[in-house]
Design an enzyme around this catalytic site. Sequence first.
Site, short mmCIF file in Angstrom:
data_model
loop_
_atom_site.label_atom_id
_atom_site.label_comp_id
_atom_site.label_asym_id
_atom_site.label_seq_id
_atom_site.Cartn_x
_atom_site.Cartn_y
_atom_site.Cartn_z
N VAL A 1 1.49 1.84 -6.92
CA VAL A 1 0.27 1.13 -7.31
C VAL A 1 -0.64 0.89 -6.11
O VAL A 1 -1.84 1.18 -6.15
CB VAL A 1 0.63 -0.20 -7.99
CG1 VAL A 1 -0.63 -1.03 -8.24
CG2 VAL A 1 1.36 0.05 -9.30
N LEU B 1 -1.30 -8.19 -9.64
CA LEU B 1 -0.87 -7.21 -10.63
C LEU B 1 0.54 -7.54 -11.09
O LEU B 1 1.47 -7.60 -10.28
CB LEU B 1 -0.94 -5.80 -10.04
CG LEU B 1 -2.37 -5.29 -9.86
CD1 LEU B 1 -2.42 -4.13 -8.89
CD2 LEU B 1 -2.96 -4.89 -11.21
N ARG C 1 15.84 13.87 -13.75
CA ARG C 1 17.08 14.29 -14.39
C ARG C 1 16.91 15.58 -15.18
O ARG C 1 17.79 16.45 -15.18
CB ARG C 1 17.61 13.16 -15.27
CG ARG C 1 18.19 12.03 -14.43
CD ARG C 1 18.20 10.70 -15.13
NE ARG C 1 19.03 10.71 -16.32
CZ ARG C 1 19.07 9.72 -17.20
NH1 ARG C 1 18.29 8.66 -17.00
NH2 ARG C 1 19.86 9.78 -18.23
N SER D 1 3.75 -5.83 -18.09
CA SER D 1 3.80 -6.17 -19.51
C SER D 1 5.10 -6.83 -19.91
O SER D 1 5.21 -7.39 -21.01
CB SER D 1 3.56 -4.91 -20.35
OG SER D 1 4.54 -3.92 -20.05
N CYS D 2 6.11 -6.79 -19.04
CA CYS D 2 7.39 -7.42 -19.37
C CYS D 2 7.31 -8.95 -19.36
O CYS D 2 8.27 -9.63 -19.72
CB CYS D 2 8.49 -6.96 -18.43
SG CYS D 2 8.39 -7.63 -16.77
N HIS E 1 11.94 3.81 -13.04
CA HIS E 1 11.55 3.60 -14.43
C HIS E 1 11.80 4.86 -15.26
O HIS E 1 12.10 5.92 -14.73
CB HIS E 1 10.07 3.19 -14.50
CG HIS E 1 9.82 1.82 -13.95
ND1 HIS E 1 9.37 1.61 -12.66
CD2 HIS E 1 9.97 0.59 -14.50
CE1 HIS E 1 9.25 0.31 -12.44
NE2 HIS E 1 9.60 -0.32 -13.55
N GLY F 1 3.52 1.69 -1.95
CA GLY F 1 4.06 1.89 -3.28
C GLY F 1 3.12 2.70 -4.15
O GLY F 1 1.99 3.03 -3.76
N HIS G 1 0.80 -1.23 0.00
CA HIS G 1 0.00 0.00 0.00
C HIS G 1 0.83 1.28 0.00
O HIS G 1 0.30 2.36 -0.27
CB HIS G 1 -0.95 0.02 1.20
CG HIS G 1 -0.26 0.33 2.50
ND1 HIS G 1 0.55 -0.57 3.15
CD2 HIS G 1 -0.28 1.46 3.28
CE1 HIS G 1 1.01 -0.02 4.27
NE2 HIS G 1 0.53 1.20 4.37
N THR H 1 0.62 -1.84 -18.38
CA THR H 1 1.73 -1.30 -19.14
C THR H 1 2.59 -0.46 -18.20
O THR H 1 2.41 -0.49 -16.98
CB THR H 1 1.21 -0.48 -20.33
OG1 THR H 1 2.30 -0.14 -21.17
CG2 THR H 1 0.48 0.77 -19.86
#
Length: 313
Positions: free
Chosen positions: A16, A106, A188, A109-110, A180, A14, A12, A165
């Site tokens: 998502v 959950l 950056r 897509s990888c 990611h 994180g 919870h 995705t």
Amino acid sequence: MGKNAKIYVAGHRGMVGSAIVRKLETEGYTNIVTRTSKELDLRRQNEVEDFFATEKPNYVFMAAAKVGGIMANNTYPADFIYDNMMIEMNVIKNAYENGVEKLLLLGSSCIYPRMAPQPIKESSLLTGSLEETNEAYALAKISGLKYCEYLNKQYGTDYISAMPTNLYGPNDNYHPKNSHVLPALIRRVHEAKENKDAEVVVWGTGKVLREFLYVDDLADASLHLMSHYSGNEPINIGTGKDLSIGELASLVKEEVGYEGEIVYDISKPDGTPRKLLDVSKLTSMGWSYKTELKDGIKLAYQDFLNSETRTER
């Protein structure tokens, strides 16, 4: 799910998991169970057994995972496969043993083959070789969804899997090396603007294509699936639209207001050439995304600015 049903959201804190908790609260669910990783280490079988035996949740959203971008996945493959396998197996097994009515795992897509036909259908699973740079994470996620499938077949459970995705949004990880691509770009490019740097270096060619989904849209889709889907095949969650990393960098540059150059380090890996999900199955169930990428990047950048004073995640 009844509004008073006991719902455990694993992970919870994180990006998502926190989005799912927000969505549940917005929809009026009042009995949400959570634990921090310090309170409950999901890699430890005895701790997970004790938690489920005590709490007896009715529903589980399985959003806990060790995650990272291409650099983290490629650098720590042993950690990624071990941690994710243990987390998934412990939670799913104890959900079954304690009578959880429905569980949503959950994934990512990888899980699909590196050269899967585009857009990627759910039926592409296990039809070819995985992308080497995130193979360890993908193998763990495939094992989790297959475990759900095998429990359904052997014991008649109602455990489903969804494959989002690339995600972004509130509570993301903005670490410059372990995050990611989109949150890493936000950080950056922002720092380059602050430091008045002439350029920002991006890994790869900038030509690979990626799809991005705002995390609150994922949370909305997750609740939709809990109410409208049962079955063994994973369901893709995405927008059905992609763009190049170069185009993504330009959008971030515009939102941040950076005037320098984006340059590409072609000595670094690109990853999978394209990864666009076929979302027709989910669309046929009456769900579609709401947040356009440009609007989502604006919201994500505001989240980054608000999180700058926090401890680096």
